[in-house]
Write an enzyme that holds these catalytic residues in place. Structure first.
Site, PDB file in Angstrom:
ATOM      1  N   TYR A   1      -9.244  17.158  -1.775  1.00 59.83           N
ATOM      2  CA  TYR A   1      -8.210  17.847  -1.011  1.00 59.83           C
ATOM      3  C   TYR A   1      -7.139  18.264  -2.022  1.00 59.83           C
ATOM      4  O   TYR A   1      -6.519  17.389  -2.644  1.00 59.83           O
ATOM      5  CB  TYR A   1      -7.559  16.912   0.010  1.00 59.83           C
ATOM      6  CG  TYR A   1      -8.510  16.346   1.051  1.00 59.83           C
ATOM      7  CD1 TYR A   1      -8.798  17.041   2.226  1.00 59.83           C
ATOM      8  CD2 TYR A   1      -9.100  15.089   0.867  1.00 59.83           C
ATOM      9  CE1 TYR A   1      -9.639  16.512   3.196  1.00 59.83           C
ATOM     10  CE2 TYR A   1      -9.956  14.558   1.828  1.00 59.83           C
ATOM     11  CZ  TYR A   1     -10.226  15.275   2.986  1.00 59.83           C
ATOM     12  OH  TYR A   1     -11.060  14.735   3.935  1.00 59.83           O
TER      13      TYR A   1
ATOM     14  N   TYR B   1      -9.733   7.204   8.485  1.00 62.41           N
ATOM     15  CA  TYR B   1     -10.602   8.198   7.861  1.00 62.41           C
ATOM     16  C   TYR B   1     -12.071   7.802   7.983  1.00 62.41           C
ATOM     17  O   TYR B   1     -12.905   8.610   8.359  1.00 62.41           O
ATOM     18  CB  TYR B   1     -10.189   8.315   6.385  1.00 62.41           C
ATOM     19  CG  TYR B   1     -10.795   9.470   5.622  1.00 62.41           C
ATOM     20  CD1 TYR B   1     -10.654  10.780   6.067  1.00 62.41           C
ATOM     21  CD2 TYR B   1     -11.471   9.253   4.426  1.00 62.41           C
ATOM     22  CE1 TYR B   1     -11.191  11.840   5.337  1.00 62.41           C
ATOM     23  CE2 TYR B   1     -11.998  10.305   3.695  1.00 62.41           C
ATOM     24  CZ  TYR B   1     -11.850  11.593   4.166  1.00 62.41           C
ATOM     25  OH  TYR B   1     -12.373  12.634   3.441  1.00 62.41           O
TER      26      TYR B   1
ATOM     27  N   HIS C   1     -20.361   7.836   0.554  1.00 66.50           N
ATOM     28  CA  HIS C   1     -19.100   8.080  -0.146  1.00 66.50           C
ATOM     29  C   HIS C   1     -18.006   7.155   0.360  1.00 66.50           C
ATOM     30  O   HIS C   1     -17.831   7.029   1.564  1.00 66.50           O
ATOM     31  CB  HIS C   1     -18.648   9.524   0.050  1.00 66.50           C
ATOM     32  CG  HIS C   1     -19.430  10.462  -0.793  1.00 66.50           C
ATOM     33  ND1 HIS C   1     -18.928  11.021  -1.926  1.00 66.50           N
ATOM     34  CD2 HIS C   1     -20.699  10.892  -0.687  1.00 66.50           C
ATOM     35  CE1 HIS C   1     -19.857  11.769  -2.485  1.00 66.50           C
ATOM     36  NE2 HIS C   1     -20.942  11.710  -1.749  1.00 66.50           N
TER      37      HIS C   1
ATOM     38  N   LYS D   1     -13.988  14.641  11.911  1.00 66.29           N
ATOM     39  CA  LYS D   1     -14.205  13.730  13.047  1.00 66.29           C
ATOM     40  C   LYS D   1     -15.109  14.309  14.135  1.00 66.29           C
ATOM     41  O   LYS D   1     -15.643  13.565  14.960  1.00 66.29           O
ATOM     42  CB  LYS D   1     -12.848  13.407  13.702  1.00 66.29           C
ATOM     43  CG  LYS D   1     -11.907  12.634  12.813  1.00 66.29           C
ATOM     44  CD  LYS D   1     -12.367  11.208  12.710  1.00 66.29           C
ATOM     45  CE  LYS D   1     -11.562  10.413  11.717  1.00 66.29           C
ATOM     46  NZ  LYS D   1     -12.169   9.132  11.409  1.00 66.29           N
TER      47      LYS D   1
ATOM     48  N   PRO E   1     -11.134  20.587  11.744  1.00 62.92           N
ATOM     49  CA  PRO E   1     -12.127  19.972  10.838  1.00 62.92           C
ATOM     50  C   PRO E   1     -11.506  18.929   9.900  1.00 62.92           C
ATOM     51  O   PRO E   1     -12.242  18.182   9.256  1.00 62.92           O
ATOM     52  CB  PRO E   1     -12.689  21.152  10.035  1.00 62.92           C
ATOM     53  CG  PRO E   1     -11.871  22.334  10.353  1.00 62.92           C
ATOM     54  CD  PRO E   1     -10.966  22.025  11.509  1.00 62.92           C
TER      55      PRO E   1
HETATM   56  C1  PHB Z   1     -16.570  18.779   5.467  1.00 66.98           C
HETATM   57  O1  PHB Z   1     -16.745  19.916   5.926  1.00 66.98           O
HETATM   58  O2  PHB Z   1     -17.465  18.163   4.872  1.00 66.98           O
HETATM   59  C2  PHB Z   1     -15.251  18.123   5.577  1.00 66.98           C
HETATM   60  C3  PHB Z   1     -14.228  18.750   6.262  1.00 66.98           C
HETATM   61  C4  PHB Z   1     -12.988  18.142   6.340  1.00 66.98           C
HETATM   62  C5  PHB Z   1     -12.785  16.921   5.744  1.00 66.98           C
HETATM   63  C6  PHB Z   1     -13.815  16.282   5.074  1.00 66.98           C
HETATM   64  C7  PHB Z   1     -15.048  16.886   4.980  1.00 66.98           C
HETATM   65  O3  PHB Z   1     -11.584  16.330   5.827  1.00 66.98           O
END
Ligand code: PHB
Length: 385
Positions: A199, A382, A68, A296, A292
């Site tokens: 988001y 990111y 992605h 990371k 989360p």
């Molecule tokens: C995920 O749980 O896949 C996840 C969590 C937070 C993010 C991106 C992905 O910013």
């Protein structure tokens, strides 16, 4: 080396040490089945995948993971895409659930490299971490007590594990922050309703639609601090997700499925400095917790394992301690970079109880969407650095 904890950090370290011919034993309190099926994170960065590939640990991942390079922000019913891969050297994320990462690491370590893991151990104790001859003692699943004398101990047993707690009070500094936000985390047997992570900012709070596989998806809802799962029957979860993710003038729809897990996640950051004490080296969540947001956590854990494996290998081959001495500093640089970015994102995507702060967060998002330099900052942090 004695390694406590068979999560992504401990198992990666074990694999890299076996590859270098350095003896190690991994102690894990769960069973193999438990750690191989426990759903957690799901996003690997380009750099982490490159490291796993270099060490022959990414065979299945490279075949099966989706890549992605763009995500979507939704605000006031409008969708805005940020193509972060194009903005940052073509680097992408790999969507690969943490339990799949763990399965692959266990298969390589145990089944292919003949590594030693003791499953289902209890009462792990650390001895002599301030000496050059530390030891681990534990009780095996069959009730026998055992001891390992080693040169180093790796603490990869998570935030609540025994290793960090074995450091004498005052020997390390701990930085902790609660971001004043909680998420309801939901895992459902539902095909993704999107090709990109979403988001969504909504007056009632953040909602996220994250990806796991073609049949399972992860969703998040911002909930008031101290809320409980009992307040969130399935129908309420879906109606809130439909509302917060809604797009204006669009036939986009959220596909529902059977909810298989609901948990409240505290948005907390925690960093231990330094990440080592004597011959004990902390890795992953044992050394640092990150929210989360920005995905990371697992990536930092893999980085710690890579840096420590390099340092121990160099010491084992040449007696050179430089890598061991700089382990904490090298890891913490990346940890704090990630903490700063995660905090930047937390502020941008959530509704604060203080309306002024909510409007500032929205202004940050509007700037990200409108400004190439802000989008560049986002992309670099990111998917990288
Ligand atoms: C995920 O749980 O896949 C996840 C969590 C937070 C993010 C991106 C992905 O910013």
């Amino acid at each position: 080396m004695g390694i406590v904890g068979a999560g992504p950090a401990g198992l990666t370290l074990g694999n890299l040490l076996r590859e270098a011919g350095i003896p190690c034993v991994v102690l894990e309190k769960g069973t193999r089945e438990y750690i191989e099926t426990r759903p957690r994170a799901g996003v690997l960065e380009h750099r982490a995948v490159q490291m796993l590939t270099e060490h022959g640990l990414a065979d299945r991942l490279l075949q099966e993971a989706d890549r992605h390079g763009a995500c979507e922000f939704r605000v006031n019913g409008e969708a805005y895409e940020v193509d972060y891969a194009t903005l940052y050297d073509g680097q992408t994320h790999y969507i690969y659930p943490q339990q799949e990462v763990v399965q692959d690491l266990v298969r390589h370590y145990v089944d292919e490299r003949g590594g030693d893991v003791r499953w289902g151990v209890t009462d792990v104790q650390l001895h002599g971490i301030e000496s050059s001859e530390p030891a681990l003692t534990w009780t095996n699943a069959d009730g026998t007590r055992e001891r390992l004398d080693c040169s180093f101990i790796a603490g990869a047993d998570g935030f609540h594990g025994v290793t960090r707690q074995s450091i004498p009070a005052g020997a390390v500094q701990e930085f902790s922050h609660q971001h004043g936000i909680e998420w309801l985390s939901v895992l459902a047997e539902a095909p993704p309703s999107t090709h990109k992570v979403i988001y969504a900012l909504h007056p009632d709070g953040f909602a996220g639609h994250m990806l796991r596989s073609s049949t399972v998806s992860r969703y998040y809802l911002q909930v008031p601090v101290d809320d409980t799962v009992d307040n969130w029957p399935d129908e309420r979860v879906w109606s809130e997700l439909h509302k917060r993710l809604a797009l204006r003038d669009s036939d986009w729809k959220l596909t529902e499925g059977r909810i298989v897990e609901k948990r409240i996640l505290d948005m907390r950051s925690h960093v231990v400095e330094p990440m080592n004490h004597g011959t004990l080296y902390l890795l992953g969540d044992a050394a640092h917790i990150i929210t989360p947001v920005g995905a990371k956590g697992m990536n930092l854990a893999l980085h710690d394992a890579e840096v420590l494996a390099d340092a121990v290998t160099r010491y084992h081959r040449t007696g050179d301690e430089t890598g061991l001495r700089s382990y904490s500093e090298v890891c913490l640089r990346r940890v704090w970079r990630a903490q700063e970015f995660s905090q930047w994102m937390v502020f941008m995507i959530h509704r604060s109880p203080e309306p002024f702060l909510s409007r500032l967060g929205q202004a940050r998002l509007e700037h990200l969407i409108a400004s190439g330099s802000s989008a560049g900052y986002f992309a670099q942090n990111y998917v990288g650095p």
